[in-house]
Design a protein around this motif. Structure first.
Motif, PDB file in Angstrom:
ATOM      1  N   ALA A  11       0.774  -1.341   0.127  1.00 50.24           N
ATOM      2  CA  ALA A  11       0.221  -0.327  -0.133  1.00 50.24           C
ATOM      3  C   ALA A  11       1.101   1.340  -0.251  1.00 50.24           C
ATOM      4  O   ALA A  11       1.727   0.865   0.353  1.00 50.24           O
ATOM      5  CB  ALA A  11      -0.974   0.155   1.798  1.00 50.24           C
ATOM      6  N   ARG A  12       0.405   2.245  -1.268  1.00 49.19           N
ATOM      7  CA  ARG A  12       0.978   3.488  -0.805  1.00 49.19           C
ATOM      8  C   ARG A  12       0.175   4.572  -0.536  1.00 49.19           C
ATOM      9  O   ARG A  12      -1.010   4.830  -0.675  1.00 49.19           O
ATOM     10  CB  ARG A  12       1.580   3.484  -2.630  1.00 49.19           C
ATOM     11  N   VAL A  13       0.459   5.231   0.666  1.00 49.16           N
ATOM     12  CA  VAL A  13      -0.090   6.093   1.387  1.00 49.16           C
ATOM     13  C   VAL A  13       0.512   7.228   1.260  1.00 49.16           C
ATOM     14  O   VAL A  13       1.806   7.256   1.441  1.00 49.16           O
ATOM     15  CB  VAL A  13      -0.786   5.564   2.556  1.00 49.16           C
ATOM     16  N   GLU A  14       0.061   8.743   1.722  1.00 50.27           N
ATOM     17  CA  GLU A  14       0.504  10.333   2.081  1.00 50.27           C
ATOM     18  C   GLU A  14      -0.932  10.580   3.958  1.00 50.27           C
ATOM     19  O   GLU A  14      -1.701  10.641   3.159  1.00 50.27           O
ATOM     20  CB  GLU A  14       0.661  11.225   0.721  1.00 50.27           C
ATOM     21  N   TRP A  15      -0.019  10.177   4.724  1.00 47.67           N
ATOM     22  CA  TRP A  15      -0.945  10.919   5.328  1.00 47.67           C
ATOM     23  C   TRP A  15      -0.082  12.083   6.305  1.00 47.67           C
ATOM     24  O   TRP A  15       0.887  11.999   6.346  1.00 47.67           O
ATOM     25  CB  TRP A  15      -1.297   9.433   6.738  1.00 47.67           C
ATOM     26  N   PRO A  16      -0.498  13.284   7.110  1.00 41.31           N
ATOM     27  CA  PRO A  16       0.228  13.598   8.379  1.00 41.31           C
ATOM     28  C   PRO A  16       0.983  12.647   9.003  1.00 41.31           C
ATOM     29  O   PRO A  16       0.320  11.985   9.497  1.00 41.31           O
ATOM     30  CB  PRO A  16      -0.848  14.203   8.504  1.00 41.31           C
ATOM     31  N   GLU A  17       2.202  13.184   8.992  1.00 37.07           N
ATOM     32  CA  GLU A  17       3.059  12.650  10.392  1.00 37.07           C
ATOM     33  C   GLU A  17       2.842  12.681  11.805  1.00 37.07           C
ATOM     34  O   GLU A  17       2.768  14.222  12.500  1.00 37.07           O
ATOM     35  CB  GLU A  17       4.433  12.509  10.397  1.00 37.07           C
ATOM     36  N   ASP A  18       2.189  11.597  12.365  1.00 41.89           N
ATOM     37  CA  ASP A  18       1.602  11.768  14.416  1.00 41.89           C
ATOM     38  C   ASP A  18       1.379  11.129  14.651  1.00 41.89           C
ATOM     39  O   ASP A  18       1.931   9.333  14.325  1.00 41.89           O
ATOM     40  CB  ASP A  18       0.183  12.767  14.194  1.00 41.89           C
ATOM     41  N   GLU A  19       1.660  10.761  16.399  1.00 42.60           N
ATOM     42  CA  GLU A  19       1.142   9.954  17.000  1.00 42.60           C
ATOM     43  C   GLU A  19      -0.329   8.959  16.262  1.00 42.60           C
ATOM     44  O   GLU A  19      -0.041   7.635  16.899  1.00 42.60           O
ATOM     45  CB  GLU A  19       0.856  10.271  18.818  1.00 42.60           C
ATOM     46  N   TRP A  20      -0.718   9.237  15.700  1.00 44.10           N
ATOM     47  CA  TRP A  20      -2.000   8.052  15.145  1.00 44.10           C
ATOM     48  C   TRP A  20      -1.337   7.125  14.091  1.00 44.10           C
ATOM     49  O   TRP A  20      -1.717   5.794  14.014  1.00 44.10           O
ATOM     50  CB  TRP A  20      -3.234   9.184  15.354  1.00 44.10           C
ATOM     51  N   VAL A  21      -0.302   7.775  13.351  1.00 45.12           N
ATOM     52  CA  VAL A  21       0.409   7.155  12.755  1.00 45.12           C
ATOM     53  C   VAL A  21       0.728   6.410  13.313  1.00 45.12           C
ATOM     54  O   VAL A  21       0.721   4.755  12.237  1.00 45.12           O
ATOM     55  CB  VAL A  21       1.095   8.265  11.214  1.00 45.12           C
ATOM     56  N   TYR A  22       1.559   6.676  13.941  1.00 45.35           N
ATOM     57  CA  TYR A  22       2.506   5.471  14.916  1.00 45.35           C
ATOM     58  C   TYR A  22       1.601   4.669  15.143  1.00 45.35           C
ATOM     59  O   TYR A  22       2.474   3.040  15.162  1.00 45.35           O
ATOM     60  CB  TYR A  22       3.574   6.420  15.747  1.00 45.35           C
ATOM     61  N   SER A  23       0.689   4.974  16.277  1.00 48.90           N
ATOM     62  CA  SER A  23       0.143   4.013  16.877  1.00 48.90           C
ATOM     63  C   SER A  23      -0.508   3.024  16.030  1.00 48.90           C
ATOM     64  O   SER A  23      -0.935   1.876  16.408  1.00 48.90           O
ATOM     65  CB  SER A  23      -0.851   4.875  17.450  1.00 48.90           C
ATOM     66  N   PHE A  24      -0.645   3.282  14.337  1.00 48.92           N
ATOM     67  CA  PHE A  24      -1.530   2.768  13.686  1.00 48.92           C
ATOM     68  C   PHE A  24      -0.595   1.675  12.848  1.00 48.92           C
ATOM     69  O   PHE A  24      -0.977   0.459  12.913  1.00 48.92           O
ATOM     70  CB  PHE A  24      -2.421   3.211  12.534  1.00 48.92           C
ATOM     71  N   LEU A  25       0.352   1.752  12.460  1.00 50.29           N
ATOM     72  CA  LEU A  25       1.420   1.226  12.357  1.00 50.29           C
ATOM     73  C   LEU A  25       1.601   0.304  13.285  1.00 50.29           C
ATOM     74  O   LEU A  25       1.940  -0.682  12.411  1.00 50.29           O
ATOM     75  CB  LEU A  25       2.406   2.211  11.796  1.00 50.29           C
ATOM     76  N   LEU A  26       1.784   0.563  14.439  1.00 45.18           N
ATOM     77  CA  LEU A  26       2.250  -0.784  15.710  1.00 45.18           C
ATOM     78  C   LEU A  26       1.272  -1.502  15.496  1.00 45.18           C
ATOM     79  O   LEU A  26       1.315  -2.174  16.157  1.00 45.18           O
ATOM     80  CB  LEU A  26       2.623   0.346  16.720  1.00 45.18           C
TER      81      LEU A  26
END
Length: 227
Positions: free
Chosen positions: A180-195
């Motif tokens: 998957a290729r996405v473009e998201w604002p980098e924040d804690e939500w993104v880190y939590s989602f990936l983890l």
């Protein structure tokens, strides 16, 4: 047209009842079957009683042009109490926002619902102002700049990856993983989602996100190792 976010909870059901009452008896069952084909429940699965009450209070205030008093903590951790004129509820990027006119700032603002600490009705009415969330939403810039992510999901989490990205946004690699290729604002939500995908997700790009997640995983390991 019906806008459920500008209406009271249960307002759609009331509309459906009124429609049904105008339908001949022999057609009533057919109409009911049509209404069952599309149901919109805008509250998330994991909503707490407090969040549900908060959401209903905002919906009621929007429908009845009632002022709300809220205590809000912004992204920088600054807390303030203000009176607002609620206008529109918006759902964007798995997050609920409230578009409102802030009487403290004397301007329209967008409030993230998860940052509202306290909320109460004032019992006072206001005259709805001219204006739309689009005027501020179209020019709204996330607090963090967007980052381009290349993600590889293991076959074990295929169904979950497809839920988030859809079939069209995923491609299959030779080893069976989904890309998957996405473009998201980098924040804690993104880190939590990936983890949250654990060992079933590898961030291929960018390198700094790979290192950041590696460091976070190491700290998680140390936390549990020491217990």
């Amino acid at each position: 047209p019906i806008s459920s976010l500008d209406s009271k909870p249960g307002h759609l059901e009331s509309i459906f009842e009124k429609i049904s009452s105008l339908v001949p008896q022999d057609k009533a069952q057919e109409v009911e079957q049509h209404l069952e084909r599309l149901v919109i429940d805008y509250l998330p699965w994991d909503t707490s009683p407090r969040q549900t009450a908060q959401f209903k209070m905002i919906s009621h205030a929007i429908a009845n042009n009632e002022l709300l008093r809220l205590t809000y903590r912004n992204l920088r951790g600054i807390t303030s109490t203000r009176v607002i004129e609620p206008m529109t509820l918006l759902f964007k990027g798995y997050t609920w926002y409230l578009y409102a006119f802030c009487r403290m700032q004397n301007d329209f603002r967008v409030f993230r619902l998860s940052r509202i600490l306290e909320l109460e009705p004032t019992g006072q009415q206001f005259r709805r102002r001219e204006g739309s969330y689009r005027s501020i939403w179209d020019s709204y810039q996330p607090a963090s700049p967007p980052v381009k992510l290349v993600l590889a999901f293991a076959p074990e989490v295929r169904s979950r990856a497809e839920e988030y990205f859809g079939f069209d946004e995923l491609s299959e690699l030779s080893d069976g993983r989904l890309l998957a290729r996405v473009e998201w604002p980098e924040d804690e939500w993104v880190y939590s989602f990936l983890l949250s995908f654990g060992e079933h997700l590898e961030v291929l790009e960018p390198p700094h996100i790979r290192k950041l997640l590696c460091d976070k995983a190491a700290r998680i390991y140390e936390t549990y190792k020491s217990k």
